[in-house]
Scaffold this motif. Structure first.
Motif, PDB file in Angstrom:
ATOM      1  N   GLY A 194       0.747  -1.109  -0.129  1.00 23.02           N
ATOM      2  CA  GLY A 194       0.048  -0.007  -0.159  1.00 23.02           C
ATOM      3  C   GLY A 194       0.799   1.317  -0.040  1.00 23.02           C
ATOM      4  O   GLY A 194       0.482   2.305  -0.857  1.00 23.02           O
ATOM      5  N   GLU A 195       2.058   1.212   0.935  1.00 19.15           N
ATOM      6  CA  GLU A 195       2.726   2.648   0.946  1.00 19.15           C
ATOM      7  C   GLU A 195       3.455   2.955  -0.455  1.00 19.15           C
ATOM      8  O   GLU A 195       3.367   3.891  -1.007  1.00 19.15           O
ATOM      9  N   GLU A 196       3.744   1.753  -1.250  1.00 19.04           N
ATOM     10  CA  GLU A 196       4.342   1.867  -2.465  1.00 19.04           C
ATOM     11  C   GLU A 196       3.355   2.496  -3.609  1.00 19.04           C
ATOM     12  O   GLU A 196       3.608   3.407  -4.216  1.00 19.04           O
ATOM     13  N   LEU A 197       2.285   1.593  -3.440  1.00 20.95           N
ATOM     14  CA  LEU A 197       1.192   2.382  -4.333  1.00 20.95           C
ATOM     15  C   LEU A 197       0.901   3.681  -3.991  1.00 20.95           C
ATOM     16  O   LEU A 197       0.587   4.499  -5.033  1.00 20.95           O
ATOM     17  N   ILE A 198       0.587   4.082  -2.921  1.00 25.54           N
ATOM     18  CA  ILE A 198       0.313   5.515  -2.439  1.00 25.54           C
ATOM     19  C   ILE A 198       1.597   6.467  -2.982  1.00 25.54           C
ATOM     20  O   ILE A 198       0.975   7.500  -3.454  1.00 25.54           O
ATOM     21  N   ASN A 199       2.601   6.139  -2.712  1.00 27.84           N
ATOM     22  CA  ASN A 199       3.868   6.975  -2.864  1.00 27.84           C
ATOM     23  C   ASN A 199       4.128   7.125  -4.503  1.00 27.84           C
ATOM     24  O   ASN A 199       4.604   8.188  -5.060  1.00 27.84           O
ATOM     25  N   GLU A 200       3.943   5.868  -5.042  1.00 29.40           N
ATOM     26  CA  GLU A 200       4.355   5.915  -6.758  1.00 29.40           C
ATOM     27  C   GLU A 200       3.138   6.260  -7.568  1.00 29.40           C
ATOM     28  O   GLU A 200       3.453   6.768  -8.565  1.00 29.40           O
ATOM     29  N   HIS A 201       2.036   5.537  -7.206  1.00 28.91           N
ATOM     30  CA  HIS A 201       1.063   5.583  -8.230  1.00 28.91           C
ATOM     31  C   HIS A 201      -0.314   6.172  -7.857  1.00 28.91           C
ATOM     32  O   HIS A 201      -1.520   5.763  -8.431  1.00 28.91           O
ATOM     33  N   ALA A 202      -0.134   7.144  -7.002  1.00 24.27           N
ATOM     34  CA  ALA A 202      -1.376   7.572  -6.501  1.00 24.27           C
ATOM     35  C   ALA A 202      -2.464   8.372  -7.477  1.00 24.27           C
ATOM     36  O   ALA A 202      -3.722   7.960  -7.570  1.00 24.27           O
ATOM     37  N   SER A 203      -1.986   8.876  -8.515  1.00 20.75           N
ATOM     38  CA  SER A 203      -2.756   9.620  -9.546  1.00 20.75           C
ATOM     39  C   SER A 203      -3.283   8.550 -10.384  1.00 20.75           C
ATOM     40  O   SER A 203      -4.527   8.762 -11.065  1.00 20.75           O
ATOM     41  N   LYS A 204      -2.994   7.305 -10.526  1.00 21.16           N
ATOM     42  CA  LYS A 204      -3.541   6.499 -11.480  1.00 21.16           C
ATOM     43  C   LYS A 204      -4.777   5.638 -10.618  1.00 21.16           C
ATOM     44  O   LYS A 204      -5.493   4.803 -11.400  1.00 21.16           O
TER      45      LYS A 204
END
Lengths: 295, 206
Positions: A37-47
């Protein structure tokens, strides 16, 4: 430190789908949820689109489990900004206070939710969780009973109450809770099996016979439930060995126990497939079954 | 003078990994020792060495049937491997609660019936750290139907430095994710509660 996507060679869509699956199955694999989740939020939030809000919630709760207050705080701020005045977000803020063991403040938070909305079940259940965390089992049980008088259909609550009773060794009341669950979920093999375990633990011939019946019922509902199979074996064996039963009952239970033995053996053979480690298990089970049947 | 108990790295390690895998649950398990050939006259000098640990359950510990199954099955396994069930460990659900309770006393007493020097071990989760800088156990002996706490320090270990180093390494490496307890075994019989892979990791790090 390699990223999750690098280590496991997954795309951000796969990570998002994994989080959804864990949400749906109500998995408490908090460390993994935080990593992904942390990675998703940090790297891909816009998607992520609107998915991001439920992901913030999921990751925040997992972060609390892992003592990652930094991450929990970030998620909470995002949610507060997007949903100002939301009861759901207020509850999350309360959970953060619980994680920090600020129980008085957490209770104040939940009380304020309940003032605005006395039917808010989530806030009431959090207050009960606080009692549990503080070791106040008797109070938790009392509050949960009161809650269930009002919200009689809340299965999660019935199950929680059964566990609280089991931990207090009040097996009779635990059985009552499981009976409620079985009534409303007649096809759930897990409730059947747990009920049988409680009855077995209560002890006495009548309870043993009941437990055998419910282990059998659980097996009927799911013939791969190993606990039910072992339970059927144990209860039938104990009944057969009891001096209080007549010859007919004894014979019937020996038959059930023997059937269970064969099924258990078969299950182990299937699982073992000849590997060295499992050969030990299979042998151990065979000897265990032999030793009990002989007594 | 009671015989002292010593834990090997493998035994201590797997206990802590079990507690680490389920931080939100109570966990329990058994400790096994090698069977002594004959009782030596000066046997008070040889401590009981717990060589391995079998993690049992997580969550609700106070139900009888699966515990009976586990005890019988593991007893049989012990006989084949010339082990004896020598102890019981438990970590309670609430971090701050590390006192023995009815479950631990009952199971401990049951084990003591077959092994008079049985130890009951409670894990103190308040001192549980990744670095494992101090032993976090409280060891209880069965004395005249009561459980008495005895000192647990580095002498309770076969090799404390090794235990500390390896347990810490395995915690950092998240080995607890692959630890199998008896509950996991009941969920899927292919799950091996002897944990051969973790045993290999321990040996590898020695």
């Amino acid at each position: 430190m390699a990223s999750v996507s690098e280590m496991y060679d997954v795309t951000w869509e796969e990570m998002r789908d994994k989080l959804r699956k864990w949400r749906e199955d109500n998995h408490r694999n908090s460390e993994q949820i935080v990593d992904v989740g942390e990675e998703l939020i940090n790297e891909h939030a816009s998607k992520l689109g609107d998915d991001i809000w439920i992901i913030y919630e999921q990751v925040m709760i997992a972060a609390l489990d892992c003592s990652r207050d930094d991450l929990a705080w970030t998620c909470l701020q995002e949610l507060k900004r997007q949903f100002p005045g939301s009861q759901r977000v207020k509850r999350l803020a309360g959970m953060r206070l619980e994680a920090l063991e600020k129980y008085e403040d957490a209770n104040k938070q939940y009380d304020s939710i309940l003032q605005d909305d006395p039917t808010n079940t989530a806030a009431r259940k959090r207050k009960i969780s606080i009692l549990k965390a503080q070791g106040k089992s008797a109070e938790a049980i009392r509050e949960l009973n009161e809650y269930l008088e009002q919200f009689v259909g809340d299965q999660e609550a019935w199950h929680e109450l059964s566990e609280l009773y089991i931990n207090e060794h009040d097996y009779g009341k635990a059985a009552f809770c499981l009976e409620e669950l079985m009534m409303t979920n007649p096809h759930n093999h897990l409730y059947c099996e747990q009920y049988a375990e409680v009855k077995y633990t209560q002890g006495g011939l009548e309870n043993l016979e009941l437990s055998r019946k419910y282990f059998a019922q659980a097996l009927k509902l799911n013939n791969r439930n190993m606990r039910a199979l072992f339970g059927l074996y144990m209860s039938a064996s104990h009944i057969a060995a009891s001096p209080k039963v007549n010859a007919t009952v004894k014979k019937a239970n020996v038959k059930y126990a023997t059937w269970a033995t064969n099924q258990i053996n078969r299950a182990y053979q299937l699982a073992g497939r000849g590997t060295k480690e499992n050969k030990c298990s299979v042998k151990a089970v065979e000897e265990m079954l032999e030793s009990i049947t002989m007594s | 003078m009671r015989m002292s108990i010593k834990l090997t790295t493998q035994a201590y390690c797997k206990m802590l990994l079990h507690a680490a895998k389920y931080p939100h649950c109570a966990v329990n398990g058994l400790l096994v020792a090698e069977k002594q050939k004959e009782k030596k006259k000066d046997s008070h000098s040889t401590p009981i060495l717990c060589v391995d640990c079998i993690p049992l359950f997580h969550g609700t510990l106070a139900l009888a049937p699966m515990l009976e199954v586990a005890l019988t099955l593991i007893d049989t396994w012990c006989k084949e491997n010339k082990y004896v069930i020598a102890g019981y460990y438990q970590a309670n659900e609430r971090t701050k609660d590390f006192r023995p309770n009815q479950v631990s006393e009952k199971v401990g007493a049951r084990i003591a019936e077959n092994f008079s020097e049985a130890a009951m071990i409670m894990v103190d989760s308040t001192r549980f750290t990744m670095g494992c800088y101090e032993p976090i156990l409280a060891i209880y002996d069965h004395h005249e139907n009561k459980w008495k706490c005895r000192d647990c320090n580095v002498d309770s270990f076969d090799d404390w430095c090794e235990a500390q180093k390896i347990t810490s390494a395995l915690l950092e490496g998240r080995s607890y994710e692959s630890l199998i307890d008896f509950d996991n075994h009941l969920d899927d019989l292919r799950n091996d509660w002897t944990n051969p892979e973790i045993n290999k990791s321990v040996l590898h790090l020695c």
